[in-house]
Design a protein around this motif. Structure first.
Motif, PDB file in Angstrom:
ATOM      1  N   MET A 159      18.252 -28.642 -30.368  1.00  0.00           N
ATOM      2  CA  MET A 159      19.450 -27.875 -30.044  1.00  0.00           C
ATOM      3  C   MET A 159      19.147 -26.428 -29.674  1.00  0.00           C
ATOM      4  SD  MET A 159      21.809 -30.072 -30.047  1.00  0.00           S
ATOM      5  CE  MET A 159      23.233 -29.008 -29.875  1.00  0.00           C
ATOM      6  N   ASP A 160      17.907 -25.996 -29.911  1.00  0.00           N
ATOM      7  CA  ASP A 160      17.514 -24.653 -29.486  1.00  0.00           C
ATOM      8  C   ASP A 160      17.528 -24.510 -27.959  1.00  0.00           C
ATOM      9  OD1 ASP A 160      15.161 -26.495 -30.028  1.00  0.00           O
ATOM     10  OD2 ASP A 160      14.176 -24.976 -28.785  1.00  0.00           O
ATOM     11  N   LEU A 161      17.580 -25.624 -27.247  1.00  0.00           N
ATOM     12  CA  LEU A 161      17.624 -25.584 -25.787  1.00  0.00           C
ATOM     13  C   LEU A 161      18.992 -25.171 -25.257  1.00  0.00           C
ATOM     14  CD1 LEU A 161      15.655 -28.879 -24.927  1.00  0.00           C
ATOM     15  CD2 LEU A 161      14.780 -26.535 -25.034  1.00  0.00           C
ATOM     16  N   LEU A 162      20.002 -25.175 -26.143  1.00  0.00           N
ATOM     17  CA  LEU A 162      21.361 -24.866 -25.718  1.00  0.00           C
ATOM     18  C   LEU A 162      21.897 -23.655 -26.470  1.00  0.00           C
ATOM     19  CD1 LEU A 162      22.901 -28.464 -25.761  1.00  0.00           C
ATOM     20  CD2 LEU A 162      22.020 -27.219 -23.777  1.00  0.00           C
ATOM     21  N   VAL A 163      22.671 -22.834 -25.785  1.00  0.00           N
ATOM     22  CA  VAL A 163      23.319 -21.683 -26.424  1.00  0.00           C
ATOM     23  C   VAL A 163      24.767 -21.598 -25.965  1.00  0.00           C
ATOM     24  CG1 VAL A 163      21.191 -20.335 -26.675  1.00  0.00           C
ATOM     25  CG2 VAL A 163      22.551 -20.121 -24.583  1.00  0.00           C
ATOM     26  N   GLY A 164      25.577 -20.949 -26.792  1.00  0.00           N
ATOM     27  CA  GLY A 164      26.953 -20.657 -26.416  1.00  0.00           C
ATOM     28  C   GLY A 164      27.769 -21.873 -26.040  1.00  0.00           C
ATOM     29  N   GLU A 165      28.487 -21.770 -24.908  1.00  0.00           N
ATOM     30  CA  GLU A 165      29.385 -22.826 -24.456  1.00  0.00           C
ATOM     31  C   GLU A 165      28.644 -24.121 -24.145  1.00  0.00           C
ATOM     32  OE1 GLU A 165      32.510 -25.107 -23.520  1.00  0.00           O
ATOM     33  OE2 GLU A 165      32.522 -23.159 -24.552  1.00  0.00           O
ATOM     34  N   ALA A 166      27.383 -24.023 -23.679  1.00  0.00           N
ATOM     35  CA  ALA A 166      26.614 -25.230 -23.369  1.00  0.00           C
ATOM     36  C   ALA A 166      26.391 -26.061 -24.633  1.00  0.00           C
ATOM     37  CB  ALA A 166      25.268 -24.853 -22.743  1.00  0.00           C
ATOM     38  N   ARG A 167      26.120 -25.373 -25.741  1.00  0.00           N
ATOM     39  CA  ARG A 167      25.921 -26.075 -27.008  1.00  0.00           C
ATOM     40  C   ARG A 167      27.229 -26.695 -27.493  1.00  0.00           C
ATOM     41  NH1 ARG A 167      21.925 -24.144 -31.741  1.00  0.00           N
ATOM     42  NH2 ARG A 167      22.460 -25.673 -33.361  1.00  0.00           N
ATOM     43  N   THR A 168      28.319 -25.929 -27.399  1.00  0.00           N
ATOM     44  CA  THR A 168      29.624 -26.429 -27.820  1.00  0.00           C
ATOM     45  C   THR A 168      30.033 -27.645 -26.998  1.00  0.00           C
ATOM     46  OG1 THR A 168      30.302 -24.203 -28.495  1.00  0.00           O
ATOM     47  CG2 THR A 168      32.050 -25.827 -28.127  1.00  0.00           C
ATOM     48  N   SER A 169      29.797 -27.581 -25.692  1.00  0.00           N
ATOM     49  CA  SER A 169      30.158 -28.675 -24.803  1.00  0.00           C
ATOM     50  C   SER A 169      29.359 -29.935 -25.122  1.00  0.00           C
ATOM     51  CB  SER A 169      29.921 -28.257 -23.343  1.00  0.00           C
ATOM     52  OG  SER A 169      30.208 -29.320 -22.466  1.00  0.00           O
ATOM     53  N   PHE A 170      28.079 -29.753 -25.422  1.00  0.00           N
ATOM     54  CA  PHE A 170      27.229 -30.899 -25.754  1.00  0.00           C
ATOM     55  C   PHE A 170      27.733 -31.576 -27.026  1.00  0.00           C
ATOM     56  CE2 PHE A 170      23.514 -32.851 -27.792  1.00  0.00           C
ATOM     57  CZ  PHE A 170      23.004 -33.608 -26.747  1.00  0.00           C
ATOM     58  N   GLN A 171      28.041 -30.795 -28.033  1.00  0.00           N
ATOM     59  CA  GLN A 171      28.524 -31.362 -29.289  1.00  0.00           C
ATOM     60  C   GLN A 171      29.874 -32.042 -29.111  1.00  0.00           C
ATOM     61  OE1 GLN A 171      28.463 -28.153 -32.127  1.00  0.00           O
ATOM     62  NE2 GLN A 171      26.235 -28.075 -32.226  1.00  0.00           N
ATOM     63  N   ARG A 172      30.699 -31.482 -28.234  1.00  0.00           N
ATOM     64  CA  ARG A 172      32.022 -32.063 -27.998  1.00  0.00           C
ATOM     65  C   ARG A 172      31.922 -33.458 -27.386  1.00  0.00           C
ATOM     66  NH1 ARG A 172      33.962 -28.470 -24.471  1.00  0.00           N
ATOM     67  NH2 ARG A 172      34.375 -26.973 -26.126  1.00  0.00           N
ATOM     68  N   ARG A 173      30.871 -33.695 -26.587  1.00  0.00           N
ATOM     69  CA  ARG A 173      30.681 -35.009 -25.960  1.00  0.00           C
ATOM     70  C   ARG A 173      30.528 -36.128 -26.993  1.00  0.00           C
ATOM     71  NH1 ARG A 173      25.673 -34.706 -22.009  1.00  0.00           N
ATOM     72  NH2 ARG A 173      25.992 -36.973 -22.152  1.00  0.00           N
ATOM     73  N   PHE A 174      30.047 -35.770 -28.171  1.00  0.00           N
ATOM     74  CA  PHE A 174      29.772 -36.772 -29.203  1.00  0.00           C
ATOM     75  C   PHE A 174      30.686 -36.621 -30.417  1.00  0.00           C
ATOM     76  CE2 PHE A 174      25.985 -35.995 -26.695  1.00  0.00           C
ATOM     77  CZ  PHE A 174      25.652 -37.285 -26.302  1.00  0.00           C
ATOM     78  N   ALA A 175      31.786 -35.886 -30.239  1.00  0.00           N
ATOM     79  CA  ALA A 175      32.689 -35.605 -31.359  1.00  0.00           C
ATOM     80  C   ALA A 175      33.376 -36.857 -31.880  1.00  0.00           C
ATOM     81  CB  ALA A 175      33.735 -34.568 -30.942  1.00  0.00           C
ATOM     82  N   HIS A 176      33.454 -37.922 -31.064  1.00  0.00           N
ATOM     83  CA  HIS A 176      34.137 -39.135 -31.533  1.00  0.00           C
ATOM     84  C   HIS A 176      33.339 -39.861 -32.613  1.00  0.00           C
ATOM     85  CE1 HIS A 176      31.708 -40.142 -27.979  1.00  0.00           C
ATOM     86  NE2 HIS A 176      31.548 -41.364 -28.472  1.00  0.00           N
ATOM     87  N   TYR A 177      32.031 -39.572 -32.730  1.00  0.00           N
ATOM     88  CA  TYR A 177      31.237 -40.251 -33.761  1.00  0.00           C
ATOM     89  C   TYR A 177      31.543 -39.740 -35.171  1.00  0.00           C
ATOM     90  CZ  TYR A 177      28.687 -42.493 -29.974  1.00  0.00           C
ATOM     91  OH  TYR A 177      28.351 -43.250 -28.873  1.00  0.00           O
ATOM     92  N   PRO A 178      31.494 -38.429 -35.434  1.00  0.00           N
ATOM     93  CA  PRO A 178      31.905 -37.998 -36.785  1.00  0.00           C
ATOM     94  C   PRO A 178      33.365 -38.324 -37.070  1.00  0.00           C
ATOM     95  CG  PRO A 178      31.525 -36.093 -35.344  1.00  0.00           C
ATOM     96  CD  PRO A 178      30.989 -37.299 -34.625  1.00  0.00           C
TER      97      PRO A 178
END
Length: 330
Positions: A159-178
């Motif tokens: 996750m160090d490869l992503l910062v700011g909105e890019a990181r938030t957007s990536f996590q949002r893509r998988f939000a249905h799992y939690p």
């Protein structure tokens, strides 16, 4: 320079030599049974290394024993609890595999299930920003976890490869799992503090890491096992496997009395063919709606009054999950 051609007699001699070698290898465990220590009682232990025909068993006192495997007892794998007996030279023979709590398998080329690891309690699914993650592959792993009755964790690595909105957007893509109950962790081996929660989740559990190539599995194993080289050295010294220990299926000790199984076979894991009812069981959020469709044999595709598709329309089931179900159903 052209290759020298062998005569029929030479070819037959080579075949005879190879056949004798195969017979000696096959007879190894049975010959060893004749050398069993007459006073040795059968003992229980866990397989901690498998490399070809070589097994390494750890007994209940954490002693390491290099073992052969008796024929016709099945296919022992790392994590198996087994019965073994000592032979005169300090080695042992595995004589039985004890009942498994769970087993992770994949189909071989003949379509038969081939076990990869046994008695798991955790399936740790790795994804990362690079390479592009596959939700379809994640869902295959989740179906496998549900079918064998183990808890699945999803770990976003690198996750160090992503910062700011890019990181938030990536996590949002998988939000249905939690949202449907799968614990999810966002980590980087470059940020040691981010791994502590994952380490705690693996304490006291028997886990295996799965994920597509390039997601950083090897780096994460090193981070989770700061003493990995010491453990490898201990196994190598006790078993004589030497450098082969690193390419063998191996059980490592995790902090907090956990176990991590690292098996080469898991890298090529794939899900076997499942019937519709079996596949439905693998999608946990479907369970509320299964049996509520108009048709008992509903495939949740274009049938009218489908409870699953209505749940997708209502936002209760992620559209991507239904699409992956359809793809797996074939």
């Amino acid at each position: 320079m052209p290759k020298r051609r062998l005569s029929a007699r030479q070819i037959e001699r080579i075949r005879a030599i190879q056949e004798r070698r195969r017979e000696r290898l096959a007879a190894g465990p049975e010959m060893a049974l004749a050398e069993l220590d007459a006073e040795a009682e059968p003992e229980e232990g866990r397989i901690v290394v498998r490399h070809g025909a070589s097994l390494v068993v750890e007994d209940d006192r954490a002693h390491i024993i290099h073992c052969l495997c008796r024929q016709n007892i099945g296919h022992p794998v790392c994590g198996d609890r087994v019965v073994w007996q000592r032979i005169a030279d300090g080695q042992g023979v595995v004589t039985a595999i004890l009942p498994r709590v769970s087993v992770l398998s994949r189909p071989d080329y003949g379509g038969h299930d081939k076990p990869l690891a046994a008695n798991l309690t955790r399936l740790v699914i790795l994804i990362a920003p690079e390479p592009e993650p596959s939700g379809y592959l994640v869902d295959q792993y989740l179906v496998a976890a549900e079918s064998i009755g183990v808890e699945a964790l999803i770990v976003g690595n690198k996750m160090d490869l992503l910062v700011g909105e890019a990181r938030t957007s990536f996590q949002r893509r998988f939000a249905h799992y939690p949202a449907i109950g799968y614990p999810t962790f966002w980590i980087s081996v470059q940020e040691p503090d981010s791994i502590r929660e994952l380490t705690a989740a693996l304490a006291g559990q028997t886990s295996v890491l799965v994920g597509q190539s390039g997601v950083g599995k090897s780096s994460l194993v090193k981070a989770l096992l700061p003493d990995r080289e010491i453990q490898i050295g201990r196994l190598s010294k006790a078993t004589g496997l030497g450098r082969h220990t690193t390419s063998a299926a191996t059980c490592y000790r995790l902090p907090g009395d956990g176990v991590l199984i690292d098996s080469p076979g898991v890298r090529s894991f794939r899900l076997g063919k499942l019937e519709r009812a079996q596949l439905e069981q693998g999608f946990r959020e479907f369970q509320t709606y299964v049996g509520r469709c108009r048709f008992a044999n509903c495939r949740h595709d274009h049938e009218p009054d489908c409870a699953i598709r209505q749940a997708v329309a209502d936002g209760a089931i992620a559209e991507e999950r239904l699409a992956n179900f359809q793809h797996l159903l074939g």
